[in-house]
Scaffold this active site. Structure first.
Site, PDB file in Angstrom:
ATOM      1  CB  SER A  38      69.630  75.371  46.950  1.00 24.39           C
ATOM      2  OG  SER A  38      70.353  76.542  47.270  1.00 24.39           O
ATOM      3  CG  ASN A 125      72.366  81.612  58.132  1.00 20.93           C
ATOM      4  OD1 ASN A 125      72.572  80.941  57.129  1.00 20.93           O
ATOM      5  ND2 ASN A 125      72.893  81.325  59.308  1.00 20.93           N
ATOM      6  CB  THR A 170      22.146  67.373  49.778  1.00 18.03           C
ATOM      7  OG1 THR A 170      20.982  66.559  49.751  1.00 18.03           O
ATOM      8  CG2 THR A 170      21.753  68.838  49.951  1.00 18.03           C
ATOM      9  CG  HIS A 171      23.552  63.125  50.655  1.00 22.94           C
ATOM     10  ND1 HIS A 171      24.360  62.682  51.673  1.00 22.94           N
ATOM     11  CD2 HIS A 171      22.606  63.917  51.228  1.00 22.94           C
ATOM     12  CE1 HIS A 171      23.916  63.170  52.834  1.00 22.94           C
ATOM     13  NE2 HIS A 171      22.866  63.937  52.576  1.00 22.94           N
ATOM     14  CE  LYS A 304      36.053  59.707  26.347  1.00 23.64           C
ATOM     15  NZ  LYS A 304      36.156  58.702  27.343  1.00 23.64           N
ATOM     16  CG  ASN A 306      38.348  62.615  27.209  1.00 25.51           C
ATOM     17  OD1 ASN A 306      37.189  62.185  27.236  1.00 25.51           O
ATOM     18  ND2 ASN A 306      39.355  61.933  26.699  1.00 25.51           N
ATOM     19  CD  GLU A 311      39.513  63.895  33.465  1.00 24.88           C
ATOM     20  OE1 GLU A 311      40.329  62.965  33.543  1.00 24.88           O
ATOM     21  OE2 GLU A 311      38.732  64.030  32.509  1.00 24.88           O
ATOM     22  CE1 TYR A 338      69.190  78.285  56.163  1.00 26.28           C
ATOM     23  CE2 TYR A 338      71.241  77.174  56.693  1.00 26.28           C
ATOM     24  CZ  TYR A 338      70.224  77.446  55.798  1.00 26.28           C
ATOM     25  OH  TYR A 338      70.237  76.876  54.549  1.00 26.28           O
ATOM     26  CD  GLN A 343      70.190  74.342  49.942  1.00 30.58           C
ATOM     27  OE1 GLN A 343      71.027  75.182  50.228  1.00 30.58           O
ATOM     28  NE2 GLN A 343      70.515  73.174  49.413  1.00 30.58           N
TER      29      GLN A 343
HETATM   30  N1  ARG Z   1      71.088  77.972  49.982  1.00 32.08           N
HETATM   31  C1  ARG Z   1      70.856  78.183  51.366  1.00 32.08           C
HETATM   32  C2  ARG Z   1      69.376  78.031  51.687  1.00 32.08           C
HETATM   33  O1  ARG Z   1      68.604  78.105  50.812  1.00 32.08           O
HETATM   34  C3  ARG Z   1      71.315  79.535  51.759  1.00 32.08           C
HETATM   35  C4  ARG Z   1      71.662  79.699  53.206  1.00 32.08           C
HETATM   36  C5  ARG Z   1      72.882  78.968  53.520  1.00 32.08           C
HETATM   37  N2  ARG Z   1      73.366  79.215  54.838  1.00 32.08           N
HETATM   38  C6  ARG Z   1      74.217  78.416  55.457  1.00 32.08           C
HETATM   39  N3  ARG Z   1      74.567  78.726  56.632  1.00 32.08           N
HETATM   40  N4  ARG Z   1      74.643  77.302  54.905  1.00 32.08           N
HETATM   41  O2  ARG Z   1      68.987  77.801  52.816  1.00 32.08           O
END
Ligand code: ARG
Length: 482
Positions: A38, A125, A170-171, A304, A306, A311, A338, A343
Site C-alpha cells: 500500500s 495494526n 421552484t421546479h 464559447k 464554458n 461542471e 484487523y 488497507q
Molecule cells: N498497510 C497496512 C494497512 O494499511 C498496515 C497494517 C498491516 N497489518 C497487518 N496485520 N497486515 O492496513
C-alpha cells in the site's frame, strides 16, 4: 499468468528482507508482494508514522521498557528520516510494503539494533490506525478551514449586492422574487452544516488506538494516555482521548466514513451551487459572468466561454459518493479485528478529501471573481407573473378564503398571459371584474420591491430580514472555533 507465477522458482526468505521472516521458508512472489503493498497510497502519512513512533519510543523509555540510549538512537534516526522525506531524499525499495515497514527498514539501517526494538509492544495494526487517525485529523481540520473560507466568501458576495433582486424558483420555474443575497445565504447555511459535519468527523478521529497492539493489548506496561497526549489526541480540556477497547481500536474505520460522508454532503451542496452557476452564466439567464480565469474556451467555437470548472466539481461529486460506497462496502461484514481488506480504506478517503479540497478552493475563487449582472436579474424578476401570490394574499387579507383567492388570481394570470402583459400591467377594472373586493391598494402589491419587503417572516427575503440573517451568518462564522 497465474500458472507462470506458480512455476517460477520462488525466492527463499534469505533473498528478501521481510517482517515475518522466522515462520516462513518461502517468500511471496514479487507480483503478490506488489499486490499486497500500500506504499503508493500510504507514503503520504510519513509525518504521522514518524510522530507515532517517536511518541511510542519515548513512552517505552518512560515506562522502563527501552533504555535511554536506545531511545536516543531511535529518536535521532527518526528525525533524520523525517529530514530525508522533507528533502525528497527518502528512497523506497521494492520490499517496502507500506510506510510503516519503509520507515522501520531505514531506521534499522541507520541505528541498527535499537531500531529493531522500536516495535516492542506495538503492531502495525495499532500503528496504521494511529497514523490514519492523525492524518485524518489534519485533513478534516484543513477541510473545515476551507469550508469556512467559502462561507466567508458567500457572506461577502451577499453583502456586496444586498439590494439585487432576482426571481426565486421552484421546479426551475419563476416563483417569487427574492434578494440575490437571500439566495446566496441559503448556501451559507448548507456549508455551515457541512462545517459542523466535518468537525464531527474530526472529533471521531480524535482518540488514540496506540497501545492496542495487534488486537488484545500487550503485556508491556504501556502508558496509552501518555502517547495520546504527546500525539495530540486530547479533548478541549487537554484530557487524553484513548480508544477504550483494543479490538475496536484496531478495526474501527468509522472516523474515515464520517469524513467521506461529510465530504460527500459538502460536494452535494457544491454541485447544487455549481449547477446554478452554470445556468446563471448562460446567455439565456445572463445573471452572472465568470472571470476568464475560471472559464475555458472551445477548440472549435471561438465564441464559447464554458463553465468547465463548475461542471467538473459537479461531476466530481459522483466520485466522492463512490469513495463513500467503496469504504462502506469494504467494511461490511468484516469480522473483528484487523483484516487486510481494511488497507483499502486509505485510497477512498484520501481521494474524497483531495477532491473536496480542490473543489472548495475552485468554487471559492470562482465566487470571489464572478460578476453579478444586477439588471439582468431584476429584469428577470419582473416576468413570470410572480405577483400572483401577492395578489391572492391581498384578497385573502380582505376576507376572501385563500383557496378562492387562488382561483381568482389564476384567471387574472390567464388574462395577462393572453394579452401579453404582466400582472402589474392589469387595470383596476380588470381586477375588479375578476373579484369585486379589489380596490386601488391591490395595485401596489404587484411591485417587485413591495413583494420583497412584504416577506418579513423570520428567515424571509425582506431587506431587513436578510440583513438580520447576514448578521447571524457573521456571528456563526465568528463563533466557529475550528
Ligand atoms: N498497510 C497496512 C494497512 O494499511 C498496515 C497494517 C498491516 N497489518 C497487518 N496485520 N497486515 O492496513
Amino acid at each position: 499468468m497465474h500458472k507462470a507465477r506458480l512455476t517460477r522458482k520462488n525466492k527463499t526468505m534469505n533473498d528478501r528482507p521481510c517482517l515475518w521472516g522466522g515462520r516462513f521458508l518461502e517468500a511471496p512472489d514479487d507480483d503478490l508482494l506488489a499486490f499486497g503493498a500500500s506504499i503508493a497510497i500510504d507514503s503520504r502519512m510519513w509525518r504521522e508514522d514518524i510522530a507515532g513512533s517517536l511518541a511510542h519510543a519515548r513512552m517505552l523509555e518512560n515506562v522502563g521498557v527501552l533504555s535511554g540510549s536506545d531511545v536516543k538512537a531511535i529518536e535521532a534516526g527518526l528525525i533524520s528520516i523525517a529530514e530525508m522525506f522533507e528533502n525528497g531524499e527518502f528512497v523506497f525499495v521494492e520490499s517496502d510494503e507500506d510506510i510503516h515497514t519503509a520507515v522501520e527498514r531505514v531506521l534499522v539501517e541507520k541505528v541498527g539494533e535499537a531500531g529493531k526494538r522500536l516495535h516492542t509492544g506495538r503492531s502495525r495494526n495499532d500503528q496504521v490506525a494511529t497514523d490514519t487517525r492523525l492524518y485524518m485529523k489534519n485533513r478534516t481540520s484543513e477541510a473545515i478551514g476551507q469550508i469556512k473560507a467559502l462561507c466567508q466568501t458567500i457572506v461577502d458576495v451577499a453583502e456586496a449586492d444586498i439590494d439585487v433582486v432576482m426571481p426565486g424558483f421552484t421546479h426551475l420555474q419563476k416563483a417569487q422574487p427574492v434578494l440575490f443575497a437571500h439566495h446566496m445565504l441559503a448556501y451559507f447555511w448548507m456549508f455551515q452544516r457541512d462545517q459542523h459535519r466535518m468537525a464531527e468527523a474530526y472529533r471521531a478521529a480524535n482518540a488514540s488506538p496506540l497501545g492496542a497492539a495487534a488486537l488484545a493489548g500487550t503485556s508491556y506496561p504501556l502508558d496509552r494516555r501518555a502517547t495520546a497526549c504527546e500525539l495530540g489526541f486530547v479533548d478541549a480540556d487537554g484530557m487524553p482521548q484513548v480508544v477504550p477497547n483494543s479490538m475496536d481500536a484496531v478495526s474501527d474505520r468509522d472516523f474515515m466514513l464520517d469524513a467521506i460522508y461529510a465530504a460527500s454532503t459538502t460536494m452535494m451542496h457544491l454541485s447544487r451551487l455549481c449547477e446554478e452557476i452554470i445556468l446563471w452564466s448562460t446567455e439565456e439567464f445572463g445573471f452572472i459572468s465568470l472571470s476568464d480565469a475560471y472559464s475555458t474556451g472551445s477548440s472549435i467555437m471561438p465564441q464559447k466561454k464554458n463553465p468547465d470548472f463548475a461542471e467538473l466539481v459537479r461531476g466530481k461529486t459522483g466520485r466522492v459518493y463512490g469513495d463513500l460506497i467503496t469504504l462502506l462496502t469494504v467494511l461490511k461484514g468484516l469480522p473483528l479485528a484487523y483484516n487486510k481488506d481494511m488497507q483499502e480504506d486509505k485510497e477512498a478517503s484520501f481521494d474524497a478529501l483531495d477532491t473536496l479540497e480542490q473543489s472548495l478552493s475552485t468554487i471559492t475563487g470562482m465566487l470571489q471573481t464572478m460578476t453579478v449582472h444586477k439588471d439582468r436579474m431584476s429584469t428577470a424578476a419582473q416576468g413570470g407573473f410572480m405577483a400572483a401570490t401577492d395578489l391572492a394574499d391581498w384578497l385573502a387579507k380582505h376576507s376572501l378564503p385563500f383557496r378562492e383567492a387562488h382561483e381568482v388570481v389564476g384567471h387574472l394570470v390567464l388574462l395577462a398571459e393572453k394579452t401579453k402583459r404582466s400582472l402589474s400591467e392589469l387595470r383596476l377594472d380588470e381586477l375588479q371584474e375578476a373579484c369585486s373586493l379589489f380596490d386601488e391598494s391591490a395595485l401596489g402589491v404587484t411591485d417587485i420591491a413591495a413583494m420583497i419587503e412584504a416577506r418579513t417572516t423570520e428567515g424571509g427575503t425582506s431587506t431587513e430580514r436578510v440583513k438580520e440573517q447576514l448578521e447571524l451568518a457573521k456571528a456563526a462564522l465568528a463563533a466557529s472555533a475550528y
